[in-house]
Motif scaffolding. Structure first.
Motif: not given
Length: 677
Positions: A595-600, A501-509
């Motif tokens: 979803d952020l990746l798809r949006l990008q 969850e920390v790795a995902l949170g950092r990537a999402t940021d």
């Protein structure tokens, strides 16, 4: 078995005559109740071997001799790195013997008698390797029946655990106490079912291995008495003390795993040796590799912390002396302010260098957590090696210093007032010189004592507090101050392994910050939602760990009862629910990232991200139920502990049900720890 070399005797000469041409005997290297061991040289293959000879009194019995040869031939088929290979078995000149590989090393028993208990990491490795060996033998249908500290060899140079004497006990005995009242084998390691002559299986070996683990971790056997028969009786009737009560430094789950092996009833132990090996692996967390920059940051901080704290403390004493001499309160803050600035500034500079290399504040906390695992055994060793005399000398010196510095300040004031016969350059030189010499000697003693105290008494608390600091808001603020003006690193550093969850949170940021400002305004709730999911995952991991600890307590308790069995089932169901919620939380984070990746990439619109955020918020609302379930089950657990009269021993009619239920109940002690992403 004693491994002290012996002078040749009549048995040595007779055996050499019997095996002449095949083996050349060198010397006796061990002797015990199961036989005599000689170091020999195999003529045909030009290698050293160990020859174990059945005691003459036992070899004279035809049924034992035949069983010994038959079992030896079976064991010779075993091929495992943690089992001493058996090359051959034979009968020659009235001697019955087996030929084994010769391994240079000492037995576990000799190692503990000469050097004390093993460190937790060493004991965990030994228990795991012996469990692997037992699991391999059990799969081949061989039960050792004599797992003792004298039958576990630690290879010289590698400390690899090697199990000896497989099958020998099986050939020589069926019960711990024979018909004439004699105790067969080693009474200190016998399982309860073996003691009364019941059929034994893999769980009997696990009980004996539990005794070995108890001995390795505490330096003492769980049961001891004046006679072997009394020891066997204790195995049948007395509950051993928990390892935690004798060795508080042993990790709780590791001690509980060994405690469970010592349950009187086989059904209360692990199902097999593989399960015990898995429990040991889960109970003792192994530290991960820390990148070099973070190792330097931690090492410098640890080495300098005692000195910096001592300098601040001694500067405070100097400030007190200056106030006493000058009668000005502000004089106290001059040395204290200078010392504090000199102590804090290098810390900020080192932190800035680490941040400049591309590390994140989360990496600091993760590195400290892994470093604490590494240091735990080193601190235990330091405690055993500390010199009491040197420690006492430093204590006396520091005490004299603490009393002497204010005294020098008081004498200086008397000198200035003329109470010591008027001011004199020589007197002032003696007073100030003595004060600074006293300060220097005290500083050396304080650094030594402070370092010892921090390492040996406050290390665990300091580590936890430091990790909490860097995980908290103040650690992040300090990192922001140290990183003022820094440009982002050209490439991210190789940081510490992170929770998923920390790795995902950092990537999402990172993905969120890369969006245009207009998009970020539309998704203003995203950062807060991501932080909430990270916090929820951390809470769930804590809940799962709490359930694992409670299940471990059930696992090592030999008693059973309807009420307690119901509570245990509730615990397992609640743990499963928490694990499912954790998976859902991490999945919600993953959906936001995707979803952020798809949006990008332009393959999805902002509506998809908004939908994922709403789903994530619904997941967060469910977390409170898991925490509430934890509180409810704790109440049930406490209630079950207050009802000891409900405990009963499973009857023969319940045994089959117990076997089936145990497959479900055989979660390794400690359960499944927080999964590393």
């Amino acid at each position: 078995m004693s491994r002290k070399p012996q002078q040749p005797d009549a048995d040595f000469i007779a055996l050499q005559e019997a095996v002449a041409g095949e083996y050349s005997l060198d010397r006796e290297i061990g002797r015990g109740g199961m036989g005599i061991v000689y170091l020999a040289h195999e003529v045909s293959l030009a290698r050293h071997v160990a020859i174990k000879v059945l005691p003459p009194a036992l070899a004279a019995r035809d049924e034992l001799r035949s069983a010994f040869l038959r079992e030896s031939q079976t064991v010779a088929r075993l091929n495992h790195p943690n089992i001493v290979p058996v090359y051959a078995a034979g009968e020659r000149g009235g001697f019955v013997y087996i030929v084994m590989a010769y391994v240079e090393g000492i037995t576990l028993g000799e190692r503990i008698r000469t050097r004390g208990p093993l460190l937790p990491g060493q004991a965990a490795r030994l228990l795991r390797e012996v469990s692997w060996a037992l699991a391999y033998a059990h799969a081949a249908g061989i039960v050792h029946r004599d797992v003792t500290a004298e039958n576990i060899l630690l290879e010289r140079g590698t400390d690899r655990a090697i199990v000896m004497d497989f099958g020998i006990a099986s050939a020589m005995q069926s019960a711990a106490i024979s018909d004439d009242g004699r105790v067969m084998g080693n009474a200190h390691y016998v399982s309860p079912e073996q003691a009364v002559g019941e059929r034994v299986d893999a769980r009997s070996d696990l009980y004996s291995l539990g005794v070995c683990g108890f001995y390795a971790l505490t330096g003492q056997l769980p049961f001891d008495a004046e006679t072997p028969a009394e020891v066997v009786t204790m195995h049948l009737t007395v509950t051993p003390p928990p390892i935690a009560s004798l060795a508080p430094a042993v990790p709780a789950r590791l001690g509980q795993a060994v405690d469970r092996c010592l349950a009187k009833e086989p059904l209360r132990r692990y199902r097999n040796a593989e399960s015990f090996a898995e429990a040991i692996d889960l109970a003792f967390e192994h530290a991960k590799e820390i990148p070099a920059p973070l190792r330097v940051w931690i090492g410098r901080g640890e080495r300098e912390l005692p000195a910096r704290l001592t300098i601040v403390g001694m500067s405070a004493l100097l400030g007190v002396a200056l106030v006493t001499a000058s009668m000005h309160t502000w004089a106290f803050f001059v040395p204290v302010g200078i010392a504090t600035t000199m102590s804090v500034l290098p810390v900020l500079l080192r932190l800035r260098r680490v941040l400049k290399d591309g590390y994140h504040v989360d990496d600091l906390a993760a590195a400290l957590r892994e470093h604490r695992l590494l240091r735990s055994e080193e601190i235990a060793y330091e405690l055993s090696q500390r010199s009491p005399l040197a420690h006492r000398i430093m204590q006396v010196t520091l005490g004299v210093t603490v009393a002497g510095i204010p005294l020098f300040g008081f004498l200086t004031r008397l000198l200035e007032n003329g109470s010591l016969g008027g001011r004199d350059v020589v007197k002032e030189a003696w007073l100030y010189g003595g004060m600074f010499i006293c300060l220097g000697v005290g500083l050396v003693s304080a650094v030594g004592l402070g370092g010892n105290y921090l390492r040996q008494k406050l290390s665990a608390r300091m580590s936890s507090a430091t990790i909490s600091f860097w995980n908290g808001k103040w650690g992040k603020r300090l990192a922001q101050v140290a990183g003022l003006g820094l440009e982002p690193a050209d490439r991210p550093a190789v940081g510490m392994p992170l929770l998923t969850e920390v790795a995902l949170g950092r990537a999402t940021d990172h993905l969120f910050q890369a969006l245009p400002k207009a998009r970020r305004r539309e998704l203003a709730a995203l950062p807060a939602t991501v932080r909430r999911l990270e916090e929820d995952a951390a809470k769930l991991r804590a809940v799962i760990d709490a359930f694992d600890d409670q299940l471990a307590m059930f696992g090592r308790d030999a008693d059973s009862g309807t009420k307690r069995d119901d509570v245990e089932r509730d615990l397992r169901a609640s743990r499963t629910l928490s694990a499912e919620r954790l998976a859902a939380t991490v999945a919600a984070l993953e959906n936001i990232r995707l979803d952020l990746l798809r949006l990008q990439m332009g393959s999805a619109g902002i509506e998809s991200v908004t939908a994922s955020l709403e789903a994530a918020q619904r997941v967060g609302e469910q977390i409170a139920f898991a925490v509430e379930a934890q509180s409810d089950v704790e109440l049930l657990l406490a209630d079950a502990r207050l009802r000891p009269h409900d405990a009963h021993r499973p009857t023969d009619a319940e045994t089959n049900e117990g076997e089936v239920a145990d497959d479900d109940a055989d979660t390794p002690v400690g359960g499944v720890p927080a999964t590393r992403g």
